[in-house]
Design a protein around this motif. Structure first.
Motif, PDB file in Angstrom:
ATOM      1  N   LEU A 121      18.717 -61.547  41.640  1.00  0.00           N
ATOM      2  CA  LEU A 121      19.013 -62.812  42.301  1.00  0.00           C
ATOM      3  C   LEU A 121      18.479 -63.932  41.424  1.00  0.00           C
ATOM      4  O   LEU A 121      17.276 -64.099  41.272  1.00  0.00           O
ATOM      5  CB  LEU A 121      18.372 -62.847  43.689  1.00  0.00           C
ATOM      6  CG  LEU A 121      19.022 -61.909  44.707  1.00  0.00           C
ATOM      7  CD1 LEU A 121      18.123 -61.726  45.919  1.00  0.00           C
ATOM      8  CD2 LEU A 121      20.384 -62.432  45.136  1.00  0.00           C
ATOM      9  N   GLN A 127      23.468 -66.727  48.151  1.00  0.00           N
ATOM     10  CA  GLN A 127      24.327 -65.970  47.230  1.00  0.00           C
ATOM     11  C   GLN A 127      25.502 -65.465  48.053  1.00  0.00           C
ATOM     12  O   GLN A 127      25.503 -64.342  48.533  1.00  0.00           O
ATOM     13  CB  GLN A 127      23.538 -64.804  46.629  1.00  0.00           C
ATOM     14  CG  GLN A 127      24.211 -64.157  45.441  1.00  0.00           C
ATOM     15  CD  GLN A 127      23.724 -64.721  44.128  1.00  0.00           C
ATOM     16  OE1 GLN A 127      22.964 -65.674  44.088  1.00  0.00           O
ATOM     17  NE2 GLN A 127      24.150 -64.142  43.026  1.00  0.00           N
ATOM     18  N   ASP A 146      26.005 -63.826  53.027  1.00  0.00           N
ATOM     19  CA  ASP A 146      24.908 -63.665  52.067  1.00  0.00           C
ATOM     20  C   ASP A 146      24.242 -62.329  52.375  1.00  0.00           C
ATOM     21  O   ASP A 146      23.472 -62.207  53.326  1.00  0.00           O
ATOM     22  CB  ASP A 146      23.912 -64.818  52.210  1.00  0.00           C
ATOM     23  CG  ASP A 146      22.813 -64.782  51.149  1.00  0.00           C
ATOM     24  OD1 ASP A 146      22.666 -63.713  50.507  1.00  0.00           O
ATOM     25  OD2 ASP A 146      22.112 -65.785  50.959  1.00  0.00           O
ATOM     26  N   SER A 176      29.447 -66.944  45.036  1.00  0.00           N
ATOM     27  CA  SER A 176      29.357 -66.247  43.752  1.00  0.00           C
ATOM     28  C   SER A 176      30.588 -65.392  43.485  1.00  0.00           C
ATOM     29  O   SER A 176      30.873 -65.046  42.339  1.00  0.00           O
ATOM     30  CB  SER A 176      28.116 -65.352  43.728  1.00  0.00           C
ATOM     31  OG  SER A 176      26.958 -66.109  43.925  1.00  0.00           O
TER      32      SER A 176
END
Length: 873
Positions: A121, A127, A146, A176
């Protein structure tokens, strides 16, 4: 030479065929090997040596690149952060016990949107894995998950032209990775990839609303999704189901910490589209990732990762409900008025780990020993943290305190189990505290006492044989052995059994040593296996606490944000805004929250009075560099800050709820799609005019400058007239322009007012006073700005000469001192054409009755007419 690949390579080809779009890390002993195109990518991206070994299926040399097994996490993290998917195929049996080729299996699929390992991470920010699915009547459902924290939410938007709303979602949440249905149109994937997003096509059946609904209900233990607000949103449900299925498949886990989702509807939050987020630099600087500072960067002085993520979510989705905003402001005001409590809280939070992500790793089963130590130290602070609040607190703070569970039993359990200085990885061993497991202690004692016995045995043999240099050593090949140098070989007893001759002497063993060696080896093997089992059981036990840990983490995040916003308010002299449902925006001595931080001299504050039914449109003229753009952005940022629940940089601020902020500033060519600066400007302007409401705030900077002067002026005036309209109210608008003729609209449109930024002109120098005053100005001081920018003096001096000549020419043509520095001329070669038919028709146009599109079409025809055409297409 054998025909065909080896048994191991057959395993490789099978695994690769199942994951063709990923880089396959294939374990071979102490290394992870990559082959073929994967090897070429790995060598290039990780800057490691590319070699070759054997032949591929076509008989060509097989490219090979490998990394050590123990260091693989770092290499994988670098690949994932670059946007690659990585599949890990491990040896799943002991090579010593394997009959034939060792068994291998895929144990992990790591993608940018499903990373959960702490080493991979890259930042404390969210994320997100994004999923997109078609909904009813052209709508698009989106889901954001996430995996590292369990945060999960959905929304629905209009598919619209060029997926504009979807792009705004991407810019807002910065996922992402994104998955889309396999059968989705190419245009969708292309549009998303244009945002720098990794887009993967995922099987269509995962996006079926009914199967998605069933999977979600199974995950959450419910019979319907009604309690989550998305039961009727088929597209959002389909996207959420696909995201969850994709995450479960890649992680090879049920992901129990994902225990619910929320629905985010645009009706509850101020809309900030991609253009506005960019233009106002809310979360990302226009100049580059590293250069400049954003509003998020200015406000985020949180102490924890949970707080930082929550601060960003507040910032990109300000509230529309005055009562909800008021509750946040109450919490901030409490910390402003209690500086000691704020300082103590922030001191406690400074040493608090990312409980939310640790909880996710516990649920997944890959939490490391140091994760658990951090968790223990963090939750041990909660009682002292709660003790800071002994007085009556505002509702939001009280709710956060009540949401923090009593986790003292969890902290004690970890303290009994984990040593004070554990290794980073569980496989390193040595993390379980003595006294936690009796069997483990027994094996540990046996292993330790065995090594002590070796030391005693060595001393005994030295005394018995008289060989003072005799040593008992160990290596992996021979185990324990007695080593004697050549000079002492004549002293070796007969019962010594020779095992190896070396350059310096001989190596021996005896039955007594062999027996003890077997005992030690067995104990160490059992110790390693048992400690791994004990640790795995420990993590599984802690998984039952994950819901409480998540709730506590969210509560800590809220306290952190309120305290951080209060810290900004106290440090930079912010004031609490008044939030109301009116159409007013009244600011006294407002400042730009980002620019003021970087100024060496004091920032000059300015007032703002906007009212949708009174002073609706401010036309702002004045010199370049006088401060028009900074002022307008500041007003927008103050509204965003106020509605997110923050104090604002002003002496006073009354903010009537803004449903949406629109901005058209700057010039960005979209070369990739072949769109010029002017086309980009018109597309952004069209978006504003088609979606604006009376509750919106519109920021327009230099509309029309991307085309000819006549076209630009005409468009600019038509836009002002459209925004003003004929109703009794309209969107609050700040309109900066160098078309000084627009100041005449103040006398024609009752809700338009003229303003300009004061400049002190000494005749030899120009001083920008940065002060907004009512009224118009007619100077831009462009040549002076050119001097400040470092344009060679010869150029600026020549520019002044040309400017004076142009002014003289205008005096000859009109007989008056020129009022405007930006003149509107239709050039016929002999001055201004008084009777040009284009001018006559322009004067006769009824602009109040024209739509923007009709105005643009008419302007095109008039330009053609002015250039000598017939005025028809």
């Amino acid at each position: 030479m054998k025909d065909g690949p080896s048994p191991a390579m057959k395993q490789y080809y099978t695994a690769k065929a199942a994951h063709p779009d990923a880089i396959l890390f294939f374990q071979m002993g102490d290394f992870y090997e990559t082959f073929g195109e994967d090897a070429a990518v790995v060598a290039r991206e990780l800057d490691i040596v590319l070699t070759s070994r054997g032949r591929d299926k076509d008989g060509e040399r097989m490219p090979l690149a490998g990394v050590p097994h123990h260091a693989a996490e770092g290499y994988i993290a670098r690949l994932v952060n670059k946007g690659f998917k990585v599949v890990v195929c491990d040896q799943v049996e002991d090579p010593k016990k394997a009959k034939g080729v060792v068994k291998r299996d895929v144990v992990r699929v790591i993608t940018p949107g499903t990373v959960i390992d702490s080493s991979m991470l890259g930042s404390p920010g969210a994320q997100y894995l994004m999923a997109v699915a078609p909904g009813k009547k052209g709508s698009i459902g989106t889901a954001f998950l996430d995996v590292s924290t369990g945060e999960f939410f959905v929304s629905a938007s209009d598919g619209g032209r060029d997926y504009a709303e979807l792009v705004s979602e991407v810019v807002r949440y910065h996922p992402s990775e994104c998955i889309v249905p396999e059968s989705s149109p190419d245009a969708l994937a292309v549009r998303l990839r244009a945002q720098g997003l990794l887009v993967s096509r995922y099987r269509d059946d995962a996006f079926l609303p009914e199967s998605a609904r069933s999977l979600l209900c199974e995950q959450f233990g419910t019979n319907s999704l009604g309690g989550y607000g998305c039961e009727e949103l088929d597209g959002a449900v389909a996207a959420a189901g696909a995201a969850l299925r994709y995450a479960r498949e890649t992680q090879r886990s049920e992901l129990a910490h994902i225990a619910g989702l929320s629905t985010r509807l645009s009706a509850r939050n101020m809309a900030l589209d991609a253009i506005t987020l960019r233009n106002l630099e809310i979360t990302k600087s226009i100049r580059s990732e590293a250069a400049g500072i954003t509003l998020q960067g200015a406000l985020d002085v949180t102490e924890t990762s949970m707080g930082s993520r929550l601060m960003r979510s507040f910032l990109i989705a300000p509230l529309l409900d005055p009562e909800a905003i008021g509750r946040r402001l109450d919490a901030v005001e409490y910390f402003v008025g209690n500086p000691m409590a704020r300082a103590d809280l922030r001191s406690h939070l400074d040493r608090c780990g990312d409980i939310e992500r640790i909880a996710g790793r516990i649920s997944y089963g890959n939490a490391g020993p140091r994760d658990l130590l951090t968790l223990r130290e963090s939750i041990e602070r909660i009682p002292a943290l709660k003790d800071l609040f002994t007085d009556e607190t505002p509702e939001n703070i009280r709710e956060a305190l009540e949401a923090m569970s009593d986790l003292s039993a969890t902290a004690n359990f970890i303290a009994r189990a984990i040593v004070d200085e554990p290794p980073a990885l569980a496989r390193s061993g040595g993390m379980i505290r003595e006294g936690f497991c009796a069997e483990l202690d027994e094996l540990r004692n046996l292993s330790t006492s065995g090594k002590d016995w070796i030391g005693q045995f060595q001393q005994q043999e030295r005394e018995r044989t008289g060989i003072k240099s005799l040593k008992v050593s160990y290596n992996r090949v021979f185990g324990y052995f007695i080593e004697v140098t050549r000079a002492n070989l004549h002293l070796v007893p007969e019962e010594y059994e020779r095992r190896q001759t070396t350059a310096n002497g001989e190596r021996y063993t005896i039955p007594k040593l062999r027996e003890k060696e077997a005992m030690i080896a067995t104990a160490e093997d059992r110790l390693s296996v048992l400690e791994a089992e004990v640790y795995a059981d420990l993590v599984r036990t802690l998984a039952a606490c994950v819901p409480e840990l998540q709730a506590t983490a969210r509560a800590i995040g809220h306290l952190d944000v309120y305290a951080a916003l209060a810290e900004n308010a106290a440090r930079y002299d912010y004031t609490r805004p008044v939030i109301e449902e009116s159409g007013r925006i009244v600011v006294r001595e407002g400042r730009h929250p980002v620019v003021e931080r970087s100024m060496e001299v004091g920032f000059v504050p300015n007032d703002t009075d906007l009212d949708g039914s009174g002073n609706q449109i401010m036309i702002i003229t004045g010199a370049n560099m006088a401060g028009k753009s900074t002022y307008m952005r500041a007003v927008a940022l103050l509204c965003i800050m106020a509605q997110m629940g923050s104090f604002v940089p002003a002496r006073h601020a009354t903010i009537g709820i803004v449903d949406r902020v629109f901005t058209r500033v700057g010039a960005f060519d979209d070369l990739a799609s072949g769109q010029s600066t002017f086309m980009v400007e018109m597309l952004e302007l069209a978006n504003i005019l088609n979606n604006v409401t009376p509750q919106s705030l519109v920021i327009l900077d230099e509309i029309g400058r991307g085309t000819s002067t006549l076209d630009g002026f005409s468009i600019a005036q038509a836009v002002v007239e459209f925004l003003h309209g004929k109703a009794v109210t309209g969107p609050r608008t700040l309109f900066a322009t160098h078309f000084h003729e627009l100041i005449e609209l103040e006398g024609k449109l009752k809700r338009v007012k003229n303003f300009h930024f004061a400049v002190k002109d000494t005749g030899r120098d120009v001083i920008f006073l940065r002060r907004l005053v009512q009224g118009a100005t007619d100077k831009s001081y462009g040549v002076h700005v050119a001097e400040l920018a470092g344009i060679p003096k010869k150029v600026t001096e020549r520019a002044l000469v040309i400017l004076k000549e142009a002014m003289v020419q205008e005096l000859k043509g009109g007989g008056k001192t020129p009022r405007y520095t930006q003149m509107l001329l239709v050039d016929t070669g002999e001055g201004v054409a008084e009777t040009n038919p284009a001018v006559e028709e322009l004067r006769a146009m009824k602009l109040d009755e024209m739509t923007p599109l009709a105005a643009l079409n008419t302007l095109h025809r008039l330009q053609n007419l002015a250039n000598g055409g017939n005025g028809r297409r």
